[in-house]
Design an enzyme around this catalytic site. Structure first.
Site, short mmCIF file in Angstrom:
data_model
loop_
_atom_site.label_atom_id
_atom_site.label_comp_id
_atom_site.label_asym_id
_atom_site.label_seq_id
_atom_site.Cartn_x
_atom_site.Cartn_y
_atom_site.Cartn_z
N HIS A 1 -5.62 2.47 -0.44
CA HIS A 1 -4.41 2.76 -0.57
C HIS A 1 -3.91 2.30 -2.03
CE1 HIS A 1 -6.28 1.08 3.33
NE2 HIS A 1 -5.58 2.23 3.41
S1 FES Z 1 -5.97 -0.52 -1.54
FE1 FES Z 1 -6.00 -0.50 0.19
S2 FES Z 1 -7.99 -0.97 0.29
FE2 FES Z 1 -7.86 -1.61 -1.46
#
Ligand code: FES
Ligand code: HEM
Lengths: 408, 189
Positions: free
Chosen positions: B154
């Site tokens: 993410h």
């Molecule tokens: S940014 Fe969501 S798990 Fe690493």
């Protein structure tokens, strides 16, 4: 369960059994004489289709479990053995794998049918609640089932989803290690997921029985959204709707079998044919398609706890819908403005699914945030306000009235 | 029920009718409360059976030989089923990590509080967002905007001290318990 008079049984054996356990009377009341609105359209087929898919999932799942091994060292290979060596194992697995997707297609259509025709309104609130609980149980079941083949997506999907609970203040990490039974997703996790994946579909079956009990108490809603008022408004379930439901199953099977036989991995992720590796995260983790809109909502909020709350909130809000919708008119047929917002909402959900399938970069971030905001705006603001402001069209006095008028 | 019978018959009873009633009520409530508490207590073994078992808990430790790790290189070792990043930092990376304004960080932590020897950064390589493994261990992998690690799931960026700088993760990559057994041997756990 039905208002029809109890039948008289002429067959001696049936009568003997029925006097002791009125199972024939029960079946007669709920699947034969059961008075059903005479104007149901094909959107009313999806409930019986959901039950059909559930039975297929139970059957294929039980037989898959006879050849499946829930152990991190053997799970992946046991599924490959099902595919290559077990007689018709490939068929059982493809029926089960695609059956999961079919289940969600059917249930999502069923749910949007309810949104369109206002079927969640009094006196069907509890019927609606049980439906939402079934949806939650289905999601848990499908999530844990996807872990069982122990591929890369199984492992990393499970890691990301179980880690959601670490957002809970104070006890978050404790909850996560409780869910795992260790310090990471490992053998104890796979074992318990298999146990629960076996159990939950039977719970869903029980819930479906209660769902039908509530349905047969309040009776089916219908496209006009007015209740059955006289016997002329209804027809017996058998043969009229038994035959219509069987016809629906036939059409549905063509759709379902197309995927099973011609595109069995259409809904799947190629990465799940790579055995799970706890030290390598795949570059792009995506959940199964039916979770994508919720995944997009999770990622739209730039705060861990906030994202988790919004994601669960997206389903919890459904429980309150019977009161958030303030309109006195049930069916969108007579709600010219709501009817348009219904389609906008459906498109919003599809956009969310599309955003969820893409990496959270560039314009996807903004689109995801706008469509998440709209999702909640629809339920929390639009539905209550629209009920007061919307000029509705005249609702017919009974189910029979519009038909009689057309004839005259 | 109880009250109507008492009144209908109007029999003289040793105690006043109300007190008899409240004694029954008390017994009923007390019994129900004990029953309910017992049921809740009986659930605990089931819940607790799902927590990490004794063998899983038995603290494992991992020893790492730092000798072969050249400056600028990293290795990944497994500890309790999780990856641990061991990085031999370059002088530039150390300088970058120390030069950051600590107060401006999401989880304020000075670089010196995250290492025992500045050239060795040792931390659990699990993204504090939702548990993916950040990229940046191998030379060809993206290292994010702050030259440390980048989580592809993410989009979380970590700096050369493993501190969260950008993206959804709430905290720095955690530093495990570890001890230098000698200049080139470390025990994690
Ligand atoms: S940014 Fe969501 S798990 Fe690493
Ligand atoms: C609500 C109904 C069910 C749903 C939605 C569901 C969903 C799933 C999903 C999505 C998978 C992963 C398929 C794959 O990618 O390979 C799976 C696997 C599996 N399920 Fe189910 N399932 C259901 C019912 C059952 C039942 C009742 C059983 C009986 C024990 C069962 C046993 C299994 C087994 C053994 C696997 C692993 C084999 C495989 O991966 O194909 N399932 N399930």
């Amino acid at each position: 369960m039905s208002s029809a008079p109890a039948p008289v049984w002429n067959n001696k054996l049936i009568k003997w059994v029925d006097d002791r356990l009125p199972i024939f009377t029960l079946m007669h009341g709920s699947a034969v004489a059961y008075p059903t609105p005479k104007n149901l359209n094909y959107w009313w087929n999806f409930g019986s289709l959901a039950l059909f898919v559930l039975v297929v999932m139970l059957m294929t799942g039980i037989f898959l479990a006879m050849s499946y091994t829930p152990h991190v060292d053997h799970a992946f290979n046991s599924v490959e053995r099902i595919m290559r060596d077990v007689n018709y194992g490939w068929l059982l697995r493809y029926l089960h794998m695609n059956g999961g997707s079919m289940f969600f297609i059917v249930v999502y259509i069923h749910l949007f049918r309810n949104l369109y025709y206002g079927s969640y309104k009094a006196p069907r609130e509890i019927l609606w609640w049980i439906g939402v609980i079934i949806l939650l149980a289905m999601m848990a079941t499908a999530f844990m089932g996807y872990v069982l083949p122990w591929g890369q997506m199984s492992f990393w999907g499970a890691t990301v989803i179980t880690n959601l609970f670490s957002a809970v203040p104070v006890v978050g990490d404790y909850i996560v290690s409780w869910l795992w039974g260790g310090f990471s997703i490992d053998n104890p996790t796979l074992n318990r997921f298999f146990s629960l994946h076996y159990l939950l579909p039977f719970v869903i079956f029980g819930l479906a029985v209660v769902h039908l009990w509530a349905l047969h108490t309040s009776k089916s809603n219908n496209p006009l959204g007015v209740e059955i008022k006289t016997p002329a408004d209804s027809i017996p379930f058998h043969p009229y709707y038994t035959i219509k439901d069987f016809y629906g199953v036939g059409v549905f099977l063509i759709f379902y079998m197309f995927f099973v036989f011609y595109a069995p991995n259409f809904f799947g992720e190629p990465d799940n044919y790579i055995p799970a590796n706890p030290l390598v995260t795949p570059p792009h983790i995506v959940p199964e398609w039916y979770f994508l809109p919720f995944y997009a909502i999770l990622r739209a909020i730039p705060d861990k706890l906030g994202g988790v709350v919004a994601m669960f909130g997206a389903i919890i809000v459904l429980f309150f819908l019977p009161w958030l919708d303030t309109s006195k008119v049930r069916s969108a047929k007579f709600r010219p403005i709501y009817k348009q917002f219904f389609w906008i909402f459906l498109i919003d959900c599809i956009v969310l699914g599309w955003v969820g399938a893409n990496p959270p970069e560039g314009h996807f971030v903004l689109i995801g945030q706008i469509s998440t905001a709209y999702y909640f705006f629809h339920f929390l603001i639009l539905m209550p306000v629209l009920g007061f402001l919307e000029p509705t069209r005249p609702v017919p006095a009974s189910i029979s009235q519009p038909v009689l008028k057309e004839k005259a | 029920m109880a009250s109507s019978t008492t009144h209908d018959h109007a029999q003289p009873s040793p105690a006043a009718p109300e007190s008899g009633e409240s004694r029954r009520d008390f017994l009923l409530y007390a019994t129900s409360a004990v029953g309910a508490a017992g049921t809740v207590l009986a659930l605990w073994p089931f819940v607790h059976s799902m927590n990490p078992a004794a063998d899983t808990l038995a603290l494992s430790s991992t020893e790492v030989d730092l000798g072969p790790i050249a400056e600028g290189q990293s290795i990944t070792v497994t500890w309790r089923g999780k990856p641990v990043f061991v990085r031999h930092r370059t002088a530039d990376e150390i300088k970058a990590a120390q030069g950051v304004d600590v107060k401006a960080l999401r989880e304020p932590q000075a670089d010196k509080d995250r290492v025992k020897k500045p050239e060795w950064l040792i931390m659990v390589g699990v993204c504090t967002h939702l548990g993916c493994i950040p990229l940046g261990q191998k030379p060809a992998e993206p290292k994010g905007e702050f030259g440390g690690w980048f989580c592809p799931c993410h989009g979380s960026h970590y700096d050369t001290s493993g501190r969260i700088r950008k993206g959804p993760a709430p905290a720095n990559l955690p530093v495990p318990e570890y001890t230098f057994l000698s200049d080139t041997l470390v025990r994690i756990g």
